[in-house]
Motif scaffolding. Sequence first.
Motif, mmCIF file in Angstrom:
data_model
loop_
_atom_site.group_PDB
_atom_site.id
_atom_site.type_symbol
_atom_site.label_atom_id
_atom_site.label_comp_id
_atom_site.label_asym_id
_atom_site.label_seq_id
_atom_site.Cartn_x
_atom_site.Cartn_y
_atom_site.Cartn_z
ATOM 1 N N GLU A 74 0.913 -1.226 -0.143
ATOM 2 C CA GLU A 74 0.045 -0.040 0.031
ATOM 3 C C GLU A 74 0.781 1.334 -0.178
ATOM 4 O OE1 GLU A 74 -3.158 0.414 -0.339
ATOM 5 O OE2 GLU A 74 -4.081 -1.777 0.006
ATOM 6 N N ASP A 75 1.938 1.207 0.712
ATOM 7 C CA ASP A 75 2.815 2.326 0.646
ATOM 8 C C ASP A 75 3.773 2.658 -0.483
ATOM 9 O OD1 ASP A 75 4.832 0.611 0.983
ATOM 10 O OD2 ASP A 75 5.467 1.258 3.030
ATOM 11 N N GLY A 76 3.707 1.654 -1.456
ATOM 12 C CA GLY A 76 4.289 1.767 -2.660
ATOM 13 C C GLY A 76 6.054 1.475 -2.645
ATOM 14 N N ASP A 77 6.389 1.026 -1.705
ATOM 15 C CA ASP A 77 7.754 0.619 -1.295
ATOM 16 C C ASP A 77 8.018 -0.881 -1.482
ATOM 17 O OD1 ASP A 77 10.322 0.939 -0.543
ATOM 18 O OD2 ASP A 77 9.960 1.464 1.439
ATOM 19 N N ASN A 78 9.283 -1.395 -1.818
ATOM 20 C CA ASN A 78 9.562 -2.624 -1.934
ATOM 21 C C ASN A 78 10.659 -3.266 -0.850
ATOM 22 O OD1 ASN A 78 12.166 -1.621 -3.064
ATOM 23 N ND2 ASN A 78 11.928 -2.455 -5.236
ATOM 24 N N THR A 79 10.787 -2.309 0.236
ATOM 25 C CA THR A 79 11.859 -2.495 1.155
ATOM 26 C C THR A 79 11.645 -3.926 1.854
ATOM 27 O OG1 THR A 79 12.345 -0.154 1.305
ATOM 28 C CG2 THR A 79 13.060 -1.701 3.260
ATOM 29 N N GLY A 80 12.605 -4.568 1.879
ATOM 30 C CA GLY A 80 12.217 -5.969 2.444
ATOM 31 C C GLY A 80 11.529 -6.939 1.629
ATOM 32 N N GLY A 81 11.410 -6.777 0.560
ATOM 33 C CA GLY A 81 10.871 -7.681 -0.497
ATOM 34 C C GLY A 81 9.752 -8.370 -0.222
ATOM 35 N N TRP A 82 9.674 -9.804 -0.596
ATOM 36 C CA TRP A 82 8.392 -10.678 -0.389
ATOM 37 C C TRP A 82 8.228 -10.588 1.071
ATOM 38 C CZ3 TRP A 82 4.080 -12.331 -2.047
ATOM 39 C CH2 TRP A 82 3.643 -13.335 -1.370
ATOM 40 N N LYS A 83 9.148 -10.679 1.710
ATOM 41 C CA LYS A 83 8.928 -10.805 3.146
ATOM 42 C C LYS A 83 8.009 -9.945 3.932
ATOM 43 C CE LYS A 83 11.212 -11.973 7.957
ATOM 44 N NZ LYS A 83 12.538 -12.062 8.547
ATOM 45 N N LYS A 84 8.221 -8.601 3.570
ATOM 46 C CA LYS A 84 7.652 -7.473 4.216
ATOM 47 C C LYS A 84 6.503 -7.056 3.589
ATOM 48 C CE LYS A 84 10.985 -6.842 7.461
ATOM 49 N NZ LYS A 84 10.859 -7.015 8.838
ATOM 50 N N SER A 85 6.043 -7.394 2.462
ATOM 51 C CA SER A 85 5.050 -7.096 1.658
ATOM 52 C C SER A 85 3.585 -7.443 2.157
ATOM 53 C CB SER A 85 4.973 -7.859 0.231
ATOM 54 O OG SER A 85 4.775 -9.182 0.443
ATOM 55 N N ASP A 86 2.629 -6.490 1.803
ATOM 56 C CA ASP A 86 1.298 -6.461 2.128
ATOM 57 C C ASP A 86 0.833 -7.912 1.621
ATOM 58 O OD1 ASP A 86 1.564 -4.328 3.847
ATOM 59 O OD2 ASP A 86 0.588 -2.990 2.196
ATOM 60 N N TYR A 121 16.540 -12.095 3.566
ATOM 61 C CA TYR A 121 15.276 -11.885 3.962
ATOM 62 C C TYR A 121 14.509 -13.295 3.855
ATOM 63 C CZ TYR A 121 15.658 -6.988 3.797
ATOM 64 O OH TYR A 121 16.127 -5.614 3.990
ATOM 65 N N LYS A 122 14.279 -13.977 4.998
ATOM 66 C CA LYS A 122 13.906 -15.263 4.965
ATOM 67 C C LYS A 122 12.440 -15.136 5.475
ATOM 68 C CE LYS A 122 18.361 -17.052 6.431
ATOM 69 N NZ LYS A 122 18.960 -17.918 7.409
ATOM 70 N N SER A 123 11.434 -16.170 4.833
ATOM 71 C CA SER A 123 10.096 -16.202 5.455
ATOM 72 C C SER A 123 9.660 -17.806 4.947
ATOM 73 C CB SER A 123 9.235 -15.202 4.449
ATOM 74 O OG SER A 123 9.242 -15.454 3.054
ATOM 75 N N LYS A 124 8.532 -18.497 5.745
ATOM 76 C CA LYS A 124 7.908 -19.357 5.700
ATOM 77 C C LYS A 124 6.634 -19.197 5.338
ATOM 78 C CE LYS A 124 11.257 -22.359 7.589
ATOM 79 N NZ LYS A 124 11.297 -23.514 8.782
ATOM 80 N N ASP A 125 6.022 -19.681 4.246
ATOM 81 C CA ASP A 125 4.569 -19.305 3.878
ATOM 82 C C ASP A 125 3.761 -20.507 3.406
ATOM 83 O OD1 ASP A 125 4.995 -16.589 4.234
ATOM 84 O OD2 ASP A 125 6.261 -16.624 2.373
ATOM 85 N N TYR A 126 2.585 -20.536 3.626
ATOM 86 C CA TYR A 126 1.716 -21.463 3.316
ATOM 87 C C TYR A 126 1.263 -21.219 1.690
ATOM 88 C CZ TYR A 126 0.738 -23.355 7.891
ATOM 89 O OH TYR A 126 1.157 -24.120 9.124
ATOM 90 N N LEU A 127 1.089 -20.020 1.276
ATOM 91 C CA LEU A 127 0.835 -19.598 0.037
ATOM 92 C C LEU A 127 1.945 -18.542 -0.301
ATOM 93 C CD1 LEU A 127 -2.902 -18.908 0.436
ATOM 94 C CD2 LEU A 127 -1.868 -20.842 -0.680
#
Length: 213
Positions: A74-86, A121-127
């Motif tokens: 929503e804020d138009g930024d890509n900082t943190g990539g996928w992990k930090k995304s809305d 940046y590490k994340s674990k996601d079902y989707l």
Amino acid sequence: MEITTKVMQQATWQQILEDVRAGKAAKYAGTETEITLKDGTTAVLAVAAVNHYKDNELVFVFRDYLSDKKPMNEDGDNTGGWKKSDLRKWLNKEFIKLLPDDLQEVIHKKKTVQVIDGERYKSKDYLFLPSEMEMFGECEYSEEQEGEKQFPYYADKHNRSRTIGKNGCWEWGWLSSPSASSTTAFCYVDYYGYANIGGARNSFGVAPAFVIP
């Protein structure tokens, strides 16, 4: 590389899980199956890869985009990539609740590691959303991530061109890779099946993926 698509033989998600764990994942290669979400809409799931990240595993993707387009941030930024995304948060906290219960029970969390400007940046996601590499087999706009490779399903360019729902309009769709040359953009696939980048605030199509087991 063209993949012949066939309808998956009738099986419960638990049966599919048991087959995958028994080393029989390959029997589902090139297949599709239809599910009904809890909001009443239908979606087609395609097997995008077999034993892709590890042995005894299936990667499914939504063949078409979901009915609602979404911004990446929503804020138009890509900082943190996928992990930090809305969009990541929405998929895993809100949209996942619409999946049939028996499907939710067999999805395994998939680990994503993005190295952005030297930071991990590490994340674990079902989707999750496929990366630029997983979609195209190469990186034109994002940083190449170690160990990533193209989903065989997307080696056929026709499978990269998607609509909103089964009978909707052709649309651009988000990928999980942030642009390497911009602080405000993520990669997307256009309706011709080619790579590009767009501002994170834009609303594009969403076609998530998941892993069993």
